[in-house]
Design a protein around this motif. Structure first.
Motif, PDB file in Angstrom:
ATOM      1  N   LYS A  61       0.819  -1.221   0.000  1.00 34.04           N
ATOM      2  CA  LYS A  61       0.000   0.000   0.000  1.00 34.04           C
ATOM      3  C   LYS A  61       0.847   1.263   0.000  1.00 34.04           C
ATOM      4  O   LYS A  61       0.460   2.267  -0.573  1.00 34.04           O
ATOM      5  CB  LYS A  61      -0.931  -0.003   1.207  1.00 34.04           C
ATOM      6  N   MET A  62       1.978   1.233   0.691  1.00 31.80           N
ATOM      7  CA  MET A  62       2.889   2.389   0.756  1.00 31.80           C
ATOM      8  C   MET A  62       4.244   1.959   0.214  1.00 31.80           C
ATOM      9  O   MET A  62       5.010   1.297   0.904  1.00 31.80           O
ATOM     10  CB  MET A  62       3.071   2.855   2.210  1.00 31.80           C
ATOM     11  N   LYS A  63       4.526   2.343  -1.000  1.00 30.66           N
ATOM     12  CA  LYS A  63       5.767   1.902  -1.643  1.00 30.66           C
ATOM     13  C   LYS A  63       7.011   2.499  -0.984  1.00 30.66           C
ATOM     14  O   LYS A  63       8.013   1.828  -0.818  1.00 30.66           O
ATOM     15  CB  LYS A  63       5.756   2.280  -3.127  1.00 30.66           C
ATOM     16  N   ARG A  64       6.946   3.779  -0.642  1.00 33.01           N
ATOM     17  CA  ARG A  64       8.130   4.469  -0.138  1.00 33.01           C
ATOM     18  C   ARG A  64       8.334   4.248   1.364  1.00 33.01           C
ATOM     19  O   ARG A  64       7.425   4.476   2.161  1.00 33.01           O
ATOM     20  CB  ARG A  64       8.023   5.961  -0.402  1.00 33.01           C
ATOM     21  N   ALA A  65       9.549   3.854   1.726  1.00 30.66           N
ATOM     22  CA  ALA A  65       9.880   3.586   3.129  1.00 30.66           C
ATOM     23  C   ALA A  65       9.694   4.840   3.990  1.00 30.66           C
ATOM     24  O   ALA A  65       9.282   4.748   5.146  1.00 30.66           O
ATOM     25  CB  ALA A  65      11.306   3.082   3.252  1.00 30.66           C
ATOM     26  N   VAL A  66       9.967   6.003   3.423  1.00 29.21           N
ATOM     27  CA  VAL A  66       9.820   7.254   4.167  1.00 29.21           C
ATOM     28  C   VAL A  66       8.371   7.426   4.628  1.00 29.21           C
ATOM     29  O   VAL A  66       8.108   7.796   5.773  1.00 29.21           O
ATOM     30  CB  VAL A  66      10.237   8.453   3.281  1.00 29.21           C
ATOM     31  N   LYS A  67       7.429   7.131   3.733  1.00 27.38           N
ATOM     32  CA  LYS A  67       6.009   7.262   4.078  1.00 27.38           C
ATOM     33  C   LYS A  67       5.589   6.199   5.080  1.00 27.38           C
ATOM     34  O   LYS A  67       4.820   6.473   6.004  1.00 27.38           O
ATOM     35  CB  LYS A  67       5.150   7.175   2.811  1.00 27.38           C
ATOM     36  N   ARG A  68       6.088   4.967   4.901  1.00 25.88           N
ATOM     37  CA  ARG A  68       5.765   3.897   5.860  1.00 25.88           C
ATOM     38  C   ARG A  68       6.261   4.272   7.251  1.00 25.88           C
ATOM     39  O   ARG A  68       5.556   4.098   8.245  1.00 25.88           O
ATOM     40  CB  ARG A  68       6.388   2.567   5.425  1.00 25.88           C
ATOM     41  N   ASN A  69       7.474   4.795   7.317  1.00 25.05           N
ATOM     42  CA  ASN A  69       8.044   5.175   8.611  1.00 25.05           C
ATOM     43  C   ASN A  69       7.277   6.328   9.247  1.00 25.05           C
ATOM     44  O   ASN A  69       7.076   6.351  10.463  1.00 25.05           O
ATOM     45  CB  ASN A  69       9.516   5.540   8.468  1.00 25.05           C
ATOM     46  N   LEU A  70       6.809   7.279   8.434  1.00 21.99           N
ATOM     47  CA  LEU A  70       6.007   8.389   8.942  1.00 21.99           C
ATOM     48  C   LEU A  70       4.727   7.862   9.589  1.00 21.99           C
ATOM     49  O   LEU A  70       4.360   8.272  10.697  1.00 21.99           O
ATOM     50  CB  LEU A  70       5.653   9.355   7.806  1.00 21.99           C
ATOM     51  N   ILE A  71       4.065   6.948   8.915  1.00 18.71           N
ATOM     52  CA  ILE A  71       2.815   6.382   9.439  1.00 18.71           C
ATOM     53  C   ILE A  71       3.079   5.593  10.720  1.00 18.71           C
ATOM     54  O   ILE A  71       2.348   5.711  11.702  1.00 18.71           O
ATOM     55  CB  ILE A  71       2.132   5.509   8.362  1.00 18.71           C
ATOM     56  N   LYS A  72       4.148   4.803  10.720  1.00 21.72           N
ATOM     57  CA  LYS A  72       4.483   4.039  11.937  1.00 21.72           C
ATOM     58  C   LYS A  72       4.774   4.976  13.105  1.00 21.72           C
ATOM     59  O   LYS A  72       4.363   4.714  14.233  1.00 21.72           O
ATOM     60  CB  LYS A  72       5.680   3.122  11.685  1.00 21.72           C
ATOM     61  N   ARG A  73       5.462   6.081  12.824  1.00 24.59           N
ATOM     62  CA  ARG A  73       5.739   7.069  13.870  1.00 24.59           C
ATOM     63  C   ARG A  73       4.449   7.669  14.415  1.00 24.59           C
ATOM     64  O   ARG A  73       4.299   7.832  15.619  1.00 24.59           O
ATOM     65  CB  ARG A  73       6.635   8.184  13.310  1.00 24.59           C
TER      66      ARG A  73
END
Length: 129
Positions: A61-73
């Motif tokens: 659903k979220m290709k970019r690691a930066v976006k995944r990390n933002l959501i996890k944060r």
């Protein structure tokens, strides 16, 4: 009245043991507090923390690691600030719980939306605990 709660997220509160993760996904129940799917399992045995959590944002659903990390944060921060809404009712019942937060949407939601979803999820978990 003095508030002795520490709003931290210690290592013991993170679900990392494969046996518990497998058990959670096999026997756990789930519900949706959009944009989160919450999978939970009440545990009778003694745990290092009353609630152990894990957070997952699928790469599909979220290709970019930066976006995944933002959501996890965002998820971690909203949980950390309101975790006592779940820990106190469980402590009174003397129970422990394993919880997984899975992100469902393809879009990034704001902090306010995430906080609302987390509060709803923790309220439901406290009732079911």
């Amino acid at each position: 009245m003095v508030n002795n709660n520490r709003y931290t997220l210690a290592k013991e509160e993170r679900l990392s043991w494969k046996r518990y993760i497998d058990l959670l996904f096999q026997k756990g129940k789930s519900f949706v507090a959009f944009p989160l799917r919450v999978i939970y399992l009440s545990v009778e045995e003694e745990m290092p923390a009353p609630v152990s959590i894990m957070i997952s944002v699928p790469k599909k659903k979220m290709k970019r690691a930066v976006k995944r990390n933002l959501i996890k944060r965002q998820i971690r921060e909203t949980y950390r600030l309101s975790k006592y809404d779940l820990i106190q009712p469980l402590g009174e019942k003397g129970k422990s719980m394993l919880v997984a937060f899975l992100y469902l949407d393809k879009e990034i939601h704001g902090y306010a939306d995430m906080k609302k979803a987390m509060n709803k999820a923790l309220r439901i978990l406290a009732e079911k605990g």
